[in-house]
Design an enzyme around this catalytic site. Structure first.
Site, PDB file in Angstrom:
ATOM      1  N   HIS A  95       3.417  25.311  59.256  1.00 24.48           N
ATOM      2  CA  HIS A  95       2.958  23.898  59.196  1.00 24.48           C
ATOM      3  C   HIS A  95       3.401  23.163  60.266  1.00 24.48           C
ATOM      4  O   HIS A  95       4.330  23.641  61.259  1.00 24.48           O
ATOM      5  CB  HIS A  95       3.619  23.002  58.439  1.00 24.48           C
TER       6      HIS A  95
ATOM      7  N   ASP B  67      -0.947  25.113  50.480  1.00 22.86           N
ATOM      8  CA  ASP B  67      -2.119  25.880  50.218  1.00 22.86           C
ATOM      9  C   ASP B  67      -2.006  27.453  49.741  1.00 22.86           C
ATOM     10  O   ASP B  67      -2.777  27.874  49.250  1.00 22.86           O
ATOM     11  CB  ASP B  67      -2.993  25.910  51.509  1.00 22.86           C
TER      12      ASP B  67
HETATM   13  C1  SDX Z   1      -2.427  21.617  55.692  1.00 21.12           C
HETATM   14  O1  SDX Z   1      -0.830  18.262  58.843  1.00 21.12           O
HETATM   15  C2  SDX Z   1      -0.419  18.253  57.455  1.00 21.12           C
HETATM   16  O2  SDX Z   1       0.193  17.489  56.888  1.00 21.12           O
HETATM   17  C3  SDX Z   1      -1.625  19.179  56.895  1.00 21.12           C
HETATM   18  C4  SDX Z   1      -1.437  19.223  55.231  1.00 21.12           C
HETATM   19  C5  SDX Z   1      -1.623  18.183  54.649  1.00 21.12           C
HETATM   20  O3  SDX Z   1      -1.326  17.960  53.506  1.00 21.12           O
HETATM   21  O4  SDX Z   1      -2.580  17.247  55.161  1.00 21.12           O
HETATM   22  O5  SDX Z   1      -0.047  19.621  55.069  1.00 21.12           O
HETATM   23  C6  SDX Z   1      -2.237  20.513  54.920  1.00 21.12           C
HETATM   24  O6  SDX Z   1      -3.394  21.708  56.324  1.00 21.12           O
HETATM   25  C7  SDX Z   1      -1.379  22.553  55.483  1.00 21.12           C
HETATM   26  C8  SDX Z   1      -1.483  23.753  56.758  1.00 21.12           C
HETATM   27  C9  SDX Z   1      -2.732  24.738  55.907  1.00 21.12           C
HETATM   28  N1  SDX Z   1      -3.250  25.849  57.110  1.00 21.12           N
HETATM   29  C10 SDX Z   1      -2.944  27.042  56.975  1.00 21.12           C
HETATM   30  O7  SDX Z   1      -2.368  27.710  56.048  1.00 21.12           O
HETATM   31  C11 SDX Z   1      -3.623  27.937  58.012  1.00 21.12           C
HETATM   32  C12 SDX Z   1      -2.520  28.801  58.530  1.00 21.12           C
HETATM   33  N2  SDX Z   1      -1.500  28.166  59.295  1.00 21.12           N
HETATM   34  C13 SDX Z   1      -1.673  27.866  60.847  1.00 21.12           C
HETATM   35  O8  SDX Z   1      -2.875  27.805  61.182  1.00 21.12           O
HETATM   36  C14 SDX Z   1      -0.705  26.967  61.284  1.00 21.12           C
HETATM   37  O9  SDX Z   1       0.838  27.374  60.832  1.00 21.12           O
HETATM   38  C15 SDX Z   1      -0.877  25.598  61.202  1.00 21.12           C
HETATM   39  C16 SDX Z   1      -2.565  25.126  61.776  1.00 21.12           C
HETATM   40  C17 SDX Z   1      -0.877  25.155  59.966  1.00 21.12           C
HETATM   41  C18 SDX Z   1       0.077  24.627  62.248  1.00 21.12           C
HETATM   42  O10 SDX Z   1      -0.347  24.929  63.512  1.00 21.12           O
HETATM   43  P1  SDX Z   1       0.373  24.586  64.873  1.00 21.12           P
HETATM   44  O11 SDX Z   1       1.457  23.328  64.237  1.00 21.12           O
HETATM   45  O12 SDX Z   1      -0.426  24.204  65.980  1.00 21.12           O
HETATM   46  O13 SDX Z   1       1.418  25.746  64.927  1.00 21.12           O
HETATM   47  P2  SDX Z   1       1.020  27.038  65.959  1.00 21.12           P
HETATM   48  O14 SDX Z   1      -0.377  27.391  65.720  1.00 21.12           O
HETATM   49  O15 SDX Z   1       1.225  26.375  67.457  1.00 21.12           O
HETATM   50  O16 SDX Z   1       1.876  28.027  65.527  1.00 21.12           O
HETATM   51  C19 SDX Z   1       3.106  28.277  66.184  1.00 21.12           C
HETATM   52  C20 SDX Z   1       3.555  29.440  66.310  1.00 21.12           C
HETATM   53  C21 SDX Z   1       2.281  30.294  66.923  1.00 21.12           C
HETATM   54  O17 SDX Z   1       2.983  31.276  67.705  1.00 21.12           O
HETATM   55  P3  SDX Z   1       3.217  31.169  69.229  1.00 21.12           P
HETATM   56  O18 SDX Z   1       1.838  30.676  69.957  1.00 21.12           O
HETATM   57  O19 SDX Z   1       4.316  30.116  69.471  1.00 21.12           O
HETATM   58  O20 SDX Z   1       3.791  32.597  69.814  1.00 21.12           O
HETATM   59  O21 SDX Z   1       3.406  30.243  65.006  1.00 21.12           O
HETATM   60  C22 SDX Z   1       2.416  31.017  64.935  1.00 21.12           C
HETATM   61  C23 SDX Z   1       1.474  30.894  65.816  1.00 21.12           C
HETATM   62  O22 SDX Z   1       0.793  32.192  66.430  1.00 21.12           O
HETATM   63  N3  SDX Z   1       1.958  30.953  63.432  1.00 21.12           N
HETATM   64  C24 SDX Z   1       1.549  31.807  62.643  1.00 21.12           C
HETATM   65  C25 SDX Z   1       1.193  30.997  61.485  1.00 21.12           C
HETATM   66  N4  SDX Z   1       1.164  29.870  61.841  1.00 21.12           N
HETATM   67  C26 SDX Z   1       1.571  29.611  63.124  1.00 21.12           C
HETATM   68  N5  SDX Z   1       1.467  33.126  62.764  1.00 21.12           N
HETATM   69  C27 SDX Z   1       1.153  33.825  61.577  1.00 21.12           C
HETATM   70  N6  SDX Z   1       0.573  33.248  60.567  1.00 21.12           N
HETATM   71  C28 SDX Z   1       0.648  31.871  60.392  1.00 21.12           C
HETATM   72  N7  SDX Z   1       0.169  31.452  59.438  1.00 21.12           N
END
Ligand code: SDX
Length: 430
Positions: A306, A364
């Site tokens: 998140h 989710d």
């Molecule tokens: C919702 O914003 C909100 O409030 C949203 C929400 C709401 O109520 O409105 O809470 C609802 O959208 C919840 C999130 C649902 N999405 C997912 O579950 C999809 C999987 N999650 C990721 O895509 C990600 O965690 C996000 C999109 C939720 C957050 O992305 P960020 O903040 O841009 O974080 P990031 O992608 O930069 O991740 C930070 C690190 C990265 O590694 P590095 O580049 O630092 O090496 O963590 C890793 C990412 O690769 N990472 C994951 C991961 N999520 C982040 N690695 C593996 N699996 C994951 N799920």
């Protein structure tokens, strides 16, 4: 409170900026004069360090894993209240008294029908259209039917449009589902509460009476509360930006629905269940966890991570409890996908990669298993998220429209394209 104790030394000069403090949470540096003072922009793709507005509606502490609607913890609202009470709270700022609640419930109840001509609108879609595509179209079309509540400068019309959105979303969502499964639409019932009415519109058929299970209706209502609002997330920011141009509320909500659809946002509940199905068995979990950690593999654990929560999403805990309640009420002893989800959570939460990156289950992760048990197909999950988030979008839209300092949102950019150059006639091009 503000004082110019933020200093920036750039371009040979020192510039001071006000620091503004909120009630709780991080203070902000007011950089609105930065471009005028320095000729430079800030640069923050993804807005990881940017506050886009001032708001009094929802507060999230990502490190603590807390979520407050108008100051009330989500756990208390989910345990003791119901969805329409949370709607009132998000819209008006305080919990309603008994008469206020009864009046609000009555006003919502008597707006649940949609214009009869709208039901013909659905027949323009292919039956196999994704229900979210139908929601984008039909909600956007509301402004073609309700012209008397599109003048956003009129507070009375703003409130009517807000009530209409909250009241009609379950009806439209249920119609999207019925159209998808080829069953006749079921009209709303004024004798049922909000969640029970929605389940009835989805699962009743003309051939026999359908009794809504009160335990499942309570679970549905609680799921709506959990999804109601979440500060300035991507879809809420979309609604605010659309609204900042003066667009009507129906068009703004349709824009929010479109943004929510993405798998990184509200589409993650559908993607998370599809992921659990793809994993298929507990012994394949390590393979998928390895893929999630592999920088060369775009695969991510859906329902994990998140932008704000760097601790357990408080909604995920309540969702997991609700999931067990629903499966228990339905007599589902062992759901293989739940077994996979719980084992995956255990493995991930003990894995150094997830610990270091502070990746926890989000709302989710367990919602898909619960919604599937309630009888919804996977492609309806984000529709249910949109249904519940409508009150948050509307409350944030109203706050933005009623903010006297509100202006059209118009970000700038860091331009790295071609410098000015002259046109070359085609004969001279190589
Ligand atoms: C919702 O914003 C909100 O409030 C949203 C929400 C709401 O109520 O409105 O809470 C609802 O959208 C919840 C999130 C649902 N999405 C997912 O579950 C999809 C999987 N999650 C990721 O895509 C990600 O965690 C996000 C999109 C939720 C957050 O992305 P960020 O903040 O841009 O974080 P990031 O992608 O930069 O991740 C930070 C690190 C990265 O590694 P590095 O580049 O630092 O090496 O963590 C890793 C990412 O690769 N990472 C994951 C991961 N999520 C982040 N690695 C593996 N699996 C994951 N799920």
């Amino acid at each position: 409170m503000a004082d110019k104790n933020a200093k920036l030394t750039v371009g040979g000069g020192e510039h001071g900026f006000d620091v503004l403090d909120g009630t709780i949470g991080p203070s902000v540096v007011n950089i609105s004069s930065l471009y005028k003072d320095t000729g430079m922009f800030t640069y923050d793709p993804g807005f990881t360090s940017t506050a886009s507005c001032e708001s009094k509606i929802t507060y999230i502490d990502g490190d603590e894993g807390t979520l407050l609607y108008r100051g009330y913890p989500i756990e208390q609202l989910a345990d003791h209240g119901d969805f329409l009470e949370s709607c009132y709270l998000l819209l008006y700022g305080d919990l309603p008294t008994k008469p206020e609640k009864e009046d609000f419930v009555s006003r919502v109840t008597y707006h649940t029908m949609i214009h009869e001509q709208m039901s013909r609108f659905f027949s323009g879609f292919r039956r196999d259209a994704h229900p979210m595509a139908v929601m984008c179209g039909v909600v956007g079309a509301l402004s073609a039917f309700y012209h008397d509540s599109t003048d956003i400068s009129d507070p009375r019309q703003r409130m009517i449009a807000s009530l209409r959105m909250i009241a009609k979303m379950p009806t439209i969502a249920a119609m999207a589902y019925k159209y998808h499964v080829g069953q006749p639409f079921v009209y709303p019932r004024n004798d049922l509460n909000y969640a029970a009415n929605f389940l009835h519109m989805c699962f009743a058929v003309p051939c026999e009476e359908y009794k809504v299970n009160p335990v499942l209706a309570r679970a549905m209502d609680r799921i709506f509360i959990l999804h109601a609002d979440h500060e300035q997330n991507a879809s809420t920011s979309t609604v605010r930006l659309a609204g900042s141009s003066g667009a009507n509320p129906f068009a703004c909500i349709a824009a929010g629905i479109a943004c929510l659809w993405g798998p990184a946002h509200g589409g993650a509940n559908e993607a998370a269940l599809n992921m659990l199905s793809e994993i298929g068995s507990v012994d394949r979990i390590p393979e998928f966890v390895a893929r999630a950690k592999d920088k060369n593999d775009p695969f991510r654990l859906m329902g994990f991570g998140h932008r704000v929560y760097k601790n357990y999403d408080p909604r995920a805990k309540i969702m997991q409890k609700t999931c067990h309640e629903v499966l228990g009420e339905l007599g589902i002893k062992d759901d293989p996908l739940l077994d996979i989800a719980m084992e995956l959570e255990k493995i991930a939460l003990n894995d150094p990669y997830f610990i270091e990156k502070k990746l926890y289950p989000n709302i989710d992760f367990y919602s898909g298993i619960t919604l599937r048990a309630l009888g919804f197909p996977t492609n309806m999950f984000t529709v249910l998220f949109a249904l519940a988030r409508t009150v948050g979008w509307i409350a944030q839209w109203k706050e933005m429209v009623e903010d006297p300092s509100q202006r059209i949102g118009r970000p700038r950019q860091l331009y790295t394209g071609a410098p000015k150059r002259d046109y070359v006639p085609i004969e001279q091009r190589r």
